[in-house]
Design a protein around this motif. Structure first.
Motif, short mmCIF file in Angstrom:
data_model
loop_
_atom_site.label_atom_id
_atom_site.label_comp_id
_atom_site.label_asym_id
_atom_site.label_seq_id
_atom_site.Cartn_x
_atom_site.Cartn_y
_atom_site.Cartn_z
N GLY A 48 0.82 -1.21 0.00
CA GLY A 48 0.00 0.00 0.00
C GLY A 48 0.85 1.26 0.00
O GLY A 48 1.84 1.34 0.73
N ILE A 49 0.46 2.23 -0.80
CA ILE A 49 1.21 3.49 -0.89
C ILE A 49 1.08 4.28 0.41
O ILE A 49 2.05 4.83 0.91
N PHE A 50 -0.12 4.33 0.96
CA PHE A 50 -0.38 5.19 2.11
C PHE A 50 -0.26 4.48 3.44
O PHE A 50 0.03 5.11 4.45
N ASP A 51 -0.50 3.15 3.49
CA ASP A 51 -0.44 2.44 4.76
C ASP A 51 0.68 1.40 4.84
O ASP A 51 0.86 0.77 5.88
N ASN A 52 1.44 1.19 3.78
CA ASN A 52 2.57 0.26 3.72
C ASN A 52 2.21 -1.17 4.11
O ASN A 52 3.06 -1.91 4.58
N GLN A 53 0.97 -1.59 3.90
CA GLN A 53 0.57 -2.97 4.17
C GLN A 53 0.77 -3.82 2.93
O GLN A 53 0.50 -3.38 1.82
N LYS A 54 1.24 -5.07 3.16
CA LYS A 54 1.39 -6.00 2.05
C LYS A 54 0.05 -6.65 1.76
O LYS A 54 -0.66 -7.06 2.67
N PRO A 101 6.35 12.58 6.37
CA PRO A 101 6.92 11.24 6.33
C PRO A 101 8.18 11.15 7.20
O PRO A 101 8.98 12.09 7.23
N GLU A 102 8.35 10.03 7.90
CA GLU A 102 9.50 9.85 8.78
C GLU A 102 10.82 9.95 8.04
O GLU A 102 11.78 10.53 8.53
N GLU A 103 10.88 9.38 6.83
CA GLU A 103 12.15 9.35 6.09
C GLU A 103 12.56 10.72 5.56
O GLU A 103 13.72 10.93 5.22
N LEU A 104 11.64 11.68 5.51
CA LEU A 104 11.96 13.02 5.01
C LEU A 104 11.98 14.07 6.11
O LEU A 104 12.08 15.26 5.83
N LYS A 105 11.89 13.64 7.37
CA LYS A 105 11.75 14.57 8.49
C LYS A 105 12.90 15.57 8.56
O LYS A 105 12.69 16.75 8.82
N GLY A 111 9.67 26.67 3.10
CA GLY A 111 10.08 27.36 1.89
C GLY A 111 10.53 26.46 0.75
O GLY A 111 10.63 26.91 -0.38
N ILE A 112 10.81 25.17 1.02
CA ILE A 112 11.27 24.30 -0.06
C ILE A 112 10.07 23.71 -0.80
O ILE A 112 8.95 23.71 -0.30
N GLU A 113 10.33 23.19 -2.00
CA GLU A 113 9.29 22.55 -2.79
C GLU A 113 9.38 21.04 -2.62
O GLU A 113 10.48 20.49 -2.53
N VAL A 114 8.22 20.39 -2.57
CA VAL A 114 8.16 18.94 -2.43
C VAL A 114 7.21 18.38 -3.48
O VAL A 114 6.31 19.08 -3.96
N ASP A 115 7.44 17.13 -3.86
CA ASP A 115 6.52 16.40 -4.73
C ASP A 115 5.57 15.62 -3.85
O ASP A 115 6.00 14.98 -2.89
N TYR A 116 4.28 15.66 -4.18
CA TYR A 116 3.32 14.85 -3.45
C TYR A 116 2.36 14.22 -4.44
O TYR A 116 2.25 14.66 -5.58
N GLY A 121 -8.37 9.93 -3.17
CA GLY A 121 -8.72 10.85 -2.10
C GLY A 121 -7.68 10.99 -1.01
O GLY A 121 -7.87 11.75 -0.06
N ASN A 122 -6.57 10.28 -1.10
CA ASN A 122 -5.49 10.38 -0.11
C ASN A 122 -4.32 11.15 -0.71
O ASN A 122 -4.13 11.15 -1.92
N MET A 123 -3.52 11.77 0.16
CA MET A 123 -2.35 12.52 -0.29
C MET A 123 -1.14 12.11 0.54
O MET A 123 -1.27 11.80 1.73
N LYS A 124 0.04 12.15 -0.11
CA LYS A 124 1.28 11.79 0.59
C LYS A 124 2.45 12.53 -0.04
O LYS A 124 2.55 12.62 -1.26
N ILE A 125 3.33 13.05 0.82
CA ILE A 125 4.56 13.68 0.35
C ILE A 125 5.53 12.58 -0.04
O ILE A 125 5.79 11.66 0.73
N MET A 126 6.09 12.68 -1.25
CA MET A 126 6.97 11.63 -1.75
C MET A 126 8.45 11.99 -1.65
O MET A 126 9.26 11.18 -1.25
N ARG A 127 8.82 13.22 -2.05
CA ARG A 127 10.24 13.59 -2.05
C ARG A 127 10.37 15.11 -2.04
O ARG A 127 9.43 15.82 -2.35
N THR A 128 11.59 15.55 -1.72
CA THR A 128 11.88 16.98 -1.79
C THR A 128 12.53 17.28 -3.13
O THR A 128 13.10 16.41 -3.76
#
Length: 129
Positions: A48-54, A101-105, A111-116, A121-128
């Protein structure tokens, strides 16, 4: 919910599928050859993208499944409040509150831009950027 219907045989590893109502990324896909009186089967495993369940399914290869339409967007970080990030979408200037996200904390600052991404209907930050 914005989804599209495709057959399992057209899917590949790294693509997305809707399993259990959640958008998931396919991690493995194997097919078995058809038997004397049966159809070929596909074993599909996804995370899962949002819940990381297999999740996994076994279906005939001609079964139709839903794939999510994933919208990739860019936003600017306006503020950080605890574990939440307030973003402004760079296209339509909407403000959004998303969990950090924990990995991007340590990489996310104001002020920076991020990709999400937006899917089902769900949203998640992917990378800076």
């Amino acid at each position: 919910m914005s989804t599209k219907v495709v057959e399992i045989k057209t899917l590949k590893v790294g693509k997305y599928i809707v399993l259990g109502g959640e958008a998931s990324k396919i991690t493995s896909l194997t097919t078995s050859s058809p038997g004397k009186h049966g159809a070929a089967k596909a074993r599909l495993e996804a995370v899962g993208i949002f819940d990381n369940q297999k999740r996994s399914i076994v279906k005939p290869v001609d079964t139709k499944v839903d794939i999510p339409i994933i919208d990739k967007r860019v936003g600017q970080v306006l503020s950080i409040q605890g574990n939440n990030v307030q973003l402004m979408d760079m296209e339509n200037y909407d403000t959004l509150d998303l969990p950090m996200p924990e990995e991007l904390k340590d990489q996310i600052t104001e002020g920076i831009e991020v990709d999400y991404i937006v899917a089902l209907g769900n949203m998640k930050i992917m990378r800076t950027k």
